[in-house]
Design a protein around this motif. Structure first.
Motif, PDB file in Angstrom:
ATOM      1  N   VAL A   1     -30.184 -18.259 -23.523  1.00  8.05           N
ATOM      2  CA  VAL A   1     -31.389 -17.969 -24.257  1.00  8.05           C
ATOM      3  C   VAL A   1     -31.730 -19.257 -24.914  1.00  8.05           C
ATOM      4  O   VAL A   1     -31.150 -20.180 -24.909  1.00  8.05           O
ATOM      5  CB  VAL A   1     -30.745 -17.223 -25.571  1.00  8.05           C
ATOM      6  N   VAL A   2     -32.967 -19.184 -25.388  1.00  9.79           N
ATOM      7  CA  VAL A   2     -33.743 -20.314 -25.946  1.00  9.79           C
ATOM      8  C   VAL A   2     -32.663 -21.308 -26.822  1.00  9.79           C
ATOM      9  O   VAL A   2     -32.100 -20.967 -27.633  1.00  9.79           O
ATOM     10  CB  VAL A   2     -34.609 -20.194 -26.891  1.00  9.79           C
ATOM     11  N   GLY A   3     -32.428 -22.514 -26.240  1.00 15.35           N
ATOM     12  CA  GLY A   3     -31.522 -23.473 -27.225  1.00 15.35           C
ATOM     13  C   GLY A   3     -30.199 -23.241 -26.755  1.00 15.35           C
ATOM     14  O   GLY A   3     -29.511 -24.198 -27.423  1.00 15.35           O
ATOM     15  N   TYR A   4     -29.699 -22.451 -25.885  1.00 12.83           N
ATOM     16  CA  TYR A   4     -28.352 -22.204 -25.559  1.00 12.83           C
ATOM     17  C   TYR A   4     -28.229 -22.637 -23.953  1.00 12.83           C
ATOM     18  O   TYR A   4     -28.361 -21.939 -23.256  1.00 12.83           O
ATOM     19  CB  TYR A   4     -28.007 -20.882 -25.832  1.00 12.83           C
TER      20      TYR A   4
ATOM     21  N   HIS B   1     -23.703 -14.973 -29.434  1.00 16.07           N
ATOM     22  CA  HIS B   1     -22.918 -16.364 -29.212  1.00 16.07           C
ATOM     23  C   HIS B   1     -22.657 -17.065 -30.610  1.00 16.07           C
ATOM     24  O   HIS B   1     -23.617 -17.399 -31.271  1.00 16.07           O
ATOM     25  CB  HIS B   1     -23.749 -17.335 -28.388  1.00 16.07           C
ATOM     26  N   THR B   2     -21.241 -16.752 -31.018  1.00 17.27           N
ATOM     27  CA  THR B   2     -20.895 -17.520 -32.251  1.00 17.27           C
ATOM     28  C   THR B   2     -20.607 -18.845 -31.990  1.00 17.27           C
ATOM     29  O   THR B   2     -20.271 -19.341 -31.018  1.00 17.27           O
ATOM     30  CB  THR B   2     -19.970 -16.728 -32.941  1.00 17.27           C
TER      31      THR B   2
ATOM     32  N   ASN C   1     -16.295 -18.474 -32.706  1.00 20.72           N
ATOM     33  CA  ASN C   1     -15.233 -17.464 -32.586  1.00 20.72           C
ATOM     34  C   ASN C   1     -15.899 -16.667 -31.076  1.00 20.72           C
ATOM     35  O   ASN C   1     -15.564 -15.675 -30.990  1.00 20.72           O
ATOM     36  CB  ASN C   1     -15.159 -16.167 -33.527  1.00 20.72           C
ATOM     37  N   GLY C   2     -16.422 -17.483 -30.299  1.00 23.05           N
ATOM     38  CA  GLY C   2     -16.761 -17.029 -28.956  1.00 23.05           C
ATOM     39  C   GLY C   2     -18.003 -15.933 -29.064  1.00 23.05           C
ATOM     40  O   GLY C   2     -18.860 -15.920 -29.909  1.00 23.05           O
ATOM     41  N   ASN C   3     -17.983 -14.869 -28.170  1.00 25.22           N
ATOM     42  CA  ASN C   3     -19.054 -14.070 -27.824  1.00 25.22           C
ATOM     43  C   ASN C   3     -18.763 -12.859 -28.368  1.00 25.22           C
ATOM     44  O   ASN C   3     -17.442 -12.042 -27.971  1.00 25.22           O
ATOM     45  CB  ASN C   3     -19.520 -14.046 -26.294  1.00 25.22           C
TER      46      ASN C   3
ATOM     47  N   ASP D   1     -26.772 -17.394 -35.429  1.00 26.26           N
ATOM     48  CA  ASP D   1     -25.982 -17.124 -33.956  1.00 26.26           C
ATOM     49  C   ASP D   1     -27.127 -16.752 -33.029  1.00 26.26           C
ATOM     50  O   ASP D   1     -28.210 -15.877 -33.243  1.00 26.26           O
ATOM     51  CB  ASP D   1     -24.726 -16.294 -34.086  1.00 26.26           C
ATOM     52  N   LEU D   2     -27.074 -17.133 -31.853  1.00 20.50           N
ATOM     53  CA  LEU D   2     -27.804 -16.744 -30.798  1.00 20.50           C
ATOM     54  C   LEU D   2     -27.746 -15.850 -30.020  1.00 20.50           C
ATOM     55  O   LEU D   2     -26.524 -15.096 -29.798  1.00 20.50           O
ATOM     56  CB  LEU D   2     -28.335 -17.956 -29.687  1.00 20.50           C
ATOM     57  N   ILE D   3     -28.579 -14.777 -29.414  1.00 20.38           N
ATOM     58  CA  ILE D   3     -28.229 -13.550 -28.781  1.00 20.38           C
ATOM     59  C   ILE D   3     -29.359 -13.534 -27.545  1.00 20.38           C
ATOM     60  O   ILE D   3     -30.225 -13.687 -27.426  1.00 20.38           O
ATOM     61  CB  ILE D   3     -29.057 -12.328 -29.838  1.00 20.38           C
ATOM     62  N   SER D   4     -28.455 -13.434 -26.445  1.00 24.47           N
ATOM     63  CA  SER D   4     -28.864 -13.198 -25.158  1.00 24.47           C
ATOM     64  C   SER D   4     -28.829 -11.959 -24.746  1.00 24.47           C
ATOM     65  O   SER D   4     -28.022 -11.017 -25.087  1.00 24.47           O
ATOM     66  CB  SER D   4     -27.734 -14.080 -24.194  1.00 24.47           C
ATOM     67  N   VAL D   5     -29.821 -11.471 -23.809  1.00 27.74           N
ATOM     68  CA  VAL D   5     -30.212 -10.038 -23.381  1.00 27.74           C
ATOM     69  C   VAL D   5     -29.461  -9.853 -22.149  1.00 27.74           C
ATOM     70  O   VAL D   5     -29.752 -10.860 -21.089  1.00 27.74           O
ATOM     71  CB  VAL D   5     -31.617  -9.846 -23.419  1.00 27.74           C
ATOM     72  N   ASP D   6     -28.618  -9.011 -21.860  1.00 25.72           N
ATOM     73  CA  ASP D   6     -28.188  -8.596 -20.427  1.00 25.72           C
ATOM     74  C   ASP D   6     -29.398  -8.446 -19.473  1.00 25.72           C
ATOM     75  O   ASP D   6     -30.317  -7.603 -19.780  1.00 25.72           O
ATOM     76  CB  ASP D   6     -27.267  -7.272 -20.453  1.00 25.72           C
TER      77      ASP D   6
END
Length: 361
Positions: free
Chosen positions: A28-31, A114-115, A118-120, A171-176
């Protein structure tokens, strides 16, 4: 070697396998922490120099026959997604969009949060009026970021319980993606934009190396992680003469693109692309019998446009496979990806210093 013979060396299975791996790697953007190592591995396996700028764009460099000119082929790694804005009283995540998210398409989709420490974690995108059996406005409520939320797949019912997981604003969020390859050769997935172009570009490089060929000029491959917010190509290394953005073509409405063809962009919502360079790319496609179409874009801008907006002294162009349902659950065809790889390969081999030097009149 005739180009038709060289085009036949494009390894479709290798390219689509690469595409699936790229699509299924969150970026995701920035990750970029998960996907950038894939480009490093490619560079090492192909003996290419790789560097990274302070915007965390990774560059791969290929020495050409004419080292006095450099052409940059850019294909962005980032995808649209979300960022955590705040935590609701129910323990849901309020979100903001990253890039041109279409929440009508996103509702009900699985996501990964994505934290930083503490992982995902996983969750689901919902409209806050999420059930027709409960809410009168379940069908009519606006689908925009203020009306949407992410429900975590965890036993949490308050902001405090969410905080204990290590989830916090920013925290960033990716879409499956839900990658599917059909028997008829269609690829259905989120994030075809722009990972199909990344896969095509990498395949072009592999074919060129396996044939023992060099590009006409030095080639720089750029893989930004912030194109979806308009920043991907805003920095361009000073030695670059031209920036060709590989990005999806559009299908539907007044567009001329096709999922089985590569679209050469003549103009986007901001400006026309360089007349001479675009004409050269179109001629290369025709001469090498690459199935291509010329088109202009309505609500669209590429990294090449961003490079011009950033003040880079470059000529700019763009091309990429036609793609349906952009910024939604997208679809393209293997033929379109192959044509994109073929055009990238031909451009590397044929665009020389004479084509890059500006001409009067």
């Amino acid at each position: 070697m005739e180009f038709e013979e060289l085009k036949a060396q494009i390894n479709t299975e290798r390219m689509i396998d690469s595409l699936q791996k790229l699509i299924e790697t969150p970026s995701v953007v920035g990750y970029g922490k998960e996907i950038t190592p894939m480009l490093v591995d490619f560079a090492i396996s192909h003996n290419l120099l790789y560097t990274m700028d302070r915007r965390r764009t990774i560059y791969l460099t290929i020495t050409g026959l004419d080292p006095s000119h450099t052409i940059c082929f850019g294909a962005h790694l980032d995808t649209i997604g979300m960022v955590v804005r705040s935590i609701t009283e129910e323990g849901w995540l309020d979100v903001r969009n990253l890039g041109g998210v279409n929440f009508h398409s996103l509702e009900g989709e699985n996501v990964t949060i994505h934290t930083r420490e503490n992982g995902n974690y996983t969750g689901t995108v919902i409209c806050k009026s999420h059930s027709v059996h409960v809410f009168d406005d379940a069908r009519s409520r606006e689908r925009d970021f203020a009306e949407m939320a992410v429900v975590l797949d965890e036993d949490v019912n308050s902001p405090e319980e969410v905080a204990e997981l290590g989830i916090e604003p920013g925290d960033l969020i990716s879409v499956d993606p839900r990658f599917v390859r059909t028997k008829a050769g269609y690829i259905k997935s989120r994030h075809i934009d722009d990972k199909a172009c990344v896969a095509a570009l990498l395949e072009a490089v592999s074919v060129m190396q396996e044939a023992g060929l060099q590009p006409a000029c030095d080639v720089m491959l750029a893989f930004p992680i912030n194109e979806e917010i308009g920043q991907g190509g805003r920095f361009v290394p000073e030695n670059v003469d031209a920036y060709i953005a590989l990005d999806i073509g559009l299908v539907g409405g007044l567009q001329h693109g096709s999922e089985k063809k590569v679209t050469i962009g003549a103009a986007d919502r901001i400006s026309p692309y360089d007349w001479d360079l675009t004409t050269k790319i179109r001629s290369i496609a025709k001469e090498n019998q690459i199935d291509a179409v010329l088109d202009i874009y309505y609500r669209y801008a590429s990294d090449a446009t961003a490079a011009m907006n950033g003040g880079a002294n470059i000529t700019a162009a763009t091309f990429g496979m036609g793609t349906m349902s952009s910024h939604g659950y997208e679809r393209t065809h293997i033929d379109g990806i192959v044509n994109t790889a073929a055009l990238a390969l031909a451009c590397m081999l044929e665009i020389d210093g004479d084509a890059l030097d500006p001409q009067f009149g």
